[in-house]
Structure formats: structure tokens, C-alpha cells
Design a protein around this motif. Sequence first.
Motif, PDB file in Angstrom:
ATOM      1  N   GLU A 228     -11.542  -0.168   2.853  1.00  0.00           N
ATOM      2  CA  GLU A 228     -10.391  -0.457   1.992  1.00  0.00           C
ATOM      3  C   GLU A 228      -9.263   0.507   2.324  1.00  0.00           C
ATOM      4  O   GLU A 228      -9.499   1.663   2.695  1.00  0.00           O
ATOM      5  CB  GLU A 228     -10.769  -0.322   0.513  1.00  0.00           C
ATOM      6  CG  GLU A 228     -11.721  -1.384   0.009  1.00  0.00           C
ATOM      7  CD  GLU A 228     -11.984  -1.285  -1.490  1.00  0.00           C
ATOM      8  OE1 GLU A 228     -11.259  -0.500  -2.155  1.00  0.00           O
ATOM      9  OE2 GLU A 228     -12.894  -1.960  -1.979  1.00  0.00           O
ATOM     10  N   GLY A 229      -8.047   0.007   2.168  1.00  0.00           N
ATOM     11  CA  GLY A 229      -6.871   0.832   2.416  1.00  0.00           C
ATOM     12  C   GLY A 229      -5.677  -0.029   2.726  1.00  0.00           C
ATOM     13  O   GLY A 229      -5.700  -1.257   2.562  1.00  0.00           O
ATOM     14  N   THR A 230      -4.604   0.587   3.162  1.00  0.00           N
ATOM     15  CA  THR A 230      -3.424  -0.163   3.561  1.00  0.00           C
ATOM     16  C   THR A 230      -3.711  -0.897   4.866  1.00  0.00           C
ATOM     17  O   THR A 230      -4.614  -0.500   5.625  1.00  0.00           O
ATOM     18  CB  THR A 230      -2.232   0.776   3.775  1.00  0.00           C
ATOM     19  OG1 THR A 230      -2.506   1.646   4.900  1.00  0.00           O
ATOM     20  CG2 THR A 230      -1.976   1.634   2.542  1.00  0.00           C
ATOM     21  N   GLU A 232      -2.105  -0.834   7.581  1.00  0.00           N
ATOM     22  CA  GLU A 232      -1.929   0.098   8.691  1.00  0.00           C
ATOM     23  C   GLU A 232      -3.113   1.067   8.799  1.00  0.00           C
ATOM     24  O   GLU A 232      -3.594   1.366   9.895  1.00  0.00           O
ATOM     25  CB  GLU A 232      -0.632   0.892   8.524  1.00  0.00           C
ATOM     26  CG  GLU A 232       0.641   0.053   8.567  1.00  0.00           C
ATOM     27  CD  GLU A 232       0.925  -0.677   7.262  1.00  0.00           C
ATOM     28  OE1 GLU A 232       1.840  -1.521   7.250  1.00  0.00           O
ATOM     29  OE2 GLU A 232       0.238  -0.395   6.259  1.00  0.00           O
ATOM     30  N   ASN A 280      -6.980   9.334   2.368  1.00  0.00           N
ATOM     31  CA  ASN A 280      -5.922   8.676   1.602  1.00  0.00           C
ATOM     32  C   ASN A 280      -4.558   8.888   2.243  1.00  0.00           C
ATOM     33  O   ASN A 280      -3.706   7.987   2.233  1.00  0.00           O
ATOM     34  CB  ASN A 280      -5.905   9.194   0.166  1.00  0.00           C
ATOM     35  CG  ASN A 280      -7.031   8.621  -0.674  1.00  0.00           C
ATOM     36  OD1 ASN A 280      -7.736   7.713  -0.251  1.00  0.00           O
ATOM     37  ND2 ASN A 280      -7.221   9.152  -1.867  1.00  0.00           N
ATOM     38  N   GLY A 283      -4.023   6.303   4.716  1.00  0.00           N
ATOM     39  CA  GLY A 283      -4.037   4.920   4.269  1.00  0.00           C
ATOM     40  C   GLY A 283      -5.417   4.313   4.121  1.00  0.00           C
ATOM     41  O   GLY A 283      -5.553   3.090   4.066  1.00  0.00           O
ATOM     42  N   SER A 285      -8.884   4.247   1.760  1.00  0.00           N
ATOM     43  CA  SER A 285      -9.440   4.644   0.457  1.00  0.00           C
ATOM     44  C   SER A 285     -10.961   4.564   0.426  1.00  0.00           C
ATOM     45  O   SER A 285     -11.596   5.246  -0.384  1.00  0.00           O
ATOM     46  CB  SER A 285      -8.856   3.766  -0.654  1.00  0.00           C
ATOM     47  OG  SER A 285      -9.064   2.394  -0.376  1.00  0.00           O
TER      48      SER A 285
END
Length: 299
Positions: A228-230, A232, A280, A283, A285
Motif C-alpha cells: 500500500e502507498g502512493t 509513485e 512513509n 510513499g 505505507s
Amino acid sequence: EFSHKITILRIPLIRSFFLTSNHRLAYSAPRKMTYSEDNNSCNDNGHLPATVTTLNRWHDRWEKNALGWHKACVHPALQEYLPRVLNSVLGKNKKHRVLVPLCGKTVDMAYLAKHEDVDQVVGIDGIQKAINEFSAENPELGIQTHSGDVQTLGKNECSTYKGSKITLIRADFFDVDSNIADGRFDLIWDRGSLVAIAPEIRSDYVSAIARLIKPGGYILLSTVDRREGTPEGVEAGPPFSLNEDAVKALYGNEPWIEYVEKIGEKDEIGDDDAERDHWNSRGVSKLFEVYFLIKAKIV
């Protein structure tokens, strides 16, 4: 009590950074690296290829001892799953050849070389200093880095260094075949190598693995899943993200593969505030290290 068969091969190789792995620099196009330390040839546009730039950066990291990726302990997944592979899968009371691609100076190789069920370990790396330091830090293996066998591999020089149950090869991994490696392998311990490869040439990496694994052999694979994350952050690398679906898509459709099995995973962030802040800021999580057992068909 162990037989004395260690070898180290010296061949130019691009390696990738891996957070919890040994150390690697990402492969990027073109498919093969044709760089040697004393031949910084330019491409048709007069620029150094991306692979040369990357390898030069890697040399700089080694020269500055900026080795934050290197771990002093044997990888816990190797310790956990190796007995299953050697005893339950490959069979008890047999001696096995093990390959460690993009090996650096990982202590995993020393652990494998001293294992009673391992006949020979072969590590492949492109940085001479990594080979020298591994040899110096593991003197009991008797690796003679001053007297390696040198041969030509494509446009590059390949050197082989032998010790007690271990062989190190410095080379472009994409050029190495069973002749250079002195045979195929019962087991390939891939920790951080696949995740170092640029996604567009992963299929070439798998083809190289196919040339080196024995029929009926196994790959013990560790990958990174940026879960999970952005957009990018998830797509960045190295280490590049490979979840279960990606690994099965990559290996599962190969005609020489019998099966791909996910055997475990580890939360790389967990309750560690420092790790959470680190990822974090990039980008990401949720980050997991995921483990797979992949079997090659017998025929």
C-alpha cells in the motif's frame, strides 16, 4: 568435516539496492550489460549506457563503504526454509549445489558452504571489492582471490575464485550459463536479485535462471511487496515490488516450471516507528517481504 570445494567467479554484473537484502543495483535497459571496469565504452549517442552509470555508482558505494544494505546475520527465511527444501523436498542424505545470484558479500553464502547437505555454493557478483571482502571476512573458506582463473565471457572478463565448498563468479549474470558455472543447480537462493531487475527485463532474468537450474530443482525466492502507498511509492525501485500475483504471472506460465507456491511473508514495517517514517517518506505505507518456493519440472 566438510569437503573443500569453494569457487568464486569474477564477472561484470549490475546489482541492486535492497532494503533488507544483501545489496544490488537495478538492472536497466539494455538487456545485457557489456561493461567492464577498464572499458567504459559509449553508446552510439556518445553517452555511457545506463548500466555503466549504475555500475559506476555501485563502485562508488563500495569505495565509500556505504553498505547500509548489508546484514551481518544469516537471513531468517533461509534458516527457516532451507531444512524443508533440503530434507523434505530435495531429499535427505544428498549433497546439493546452491546458486546465490547477485551475491555481494552476504554471509548467507558462508552459512550454505558450511551446511552438511550442501556440496557447493556458487555466488555471482560484479564488484571485485565485494568478493575480496567476503573472502577476507570468511578466511576459513580458503578463497584464493589472488589466483583466480580468468577467461573471456562475451565482451567481458570473467574470473573464477575457488575455496572450500564455494565458487564466486564475477560476471554479467545474463551471460552466465551452466558451462561458466560448472554445471546446473539443485537450489537457487534468490534474495533481492529479482527485485533488483527492472520490470521490463524480468523475463530475460527468468530465462537466465532457466539456464542454470537443474530439472527438478528449486528456487527459494524472497521478494518485496509494496502493498500500500502512493502510486509513485508502490512503483518505485529498486527494490521493485513483486506480490504473489506478479511472481506467479512471471514464473507460472514458463513451460519448465511445475509450480509456484507462496510459503510465507513478513511485515517489514510492523510497529517500528523508524521504519514506518522511512517508508512513509517514500510513499509506502505497507511493506512485506514475501517468500516463495518454485519448482522446475523434472523433464
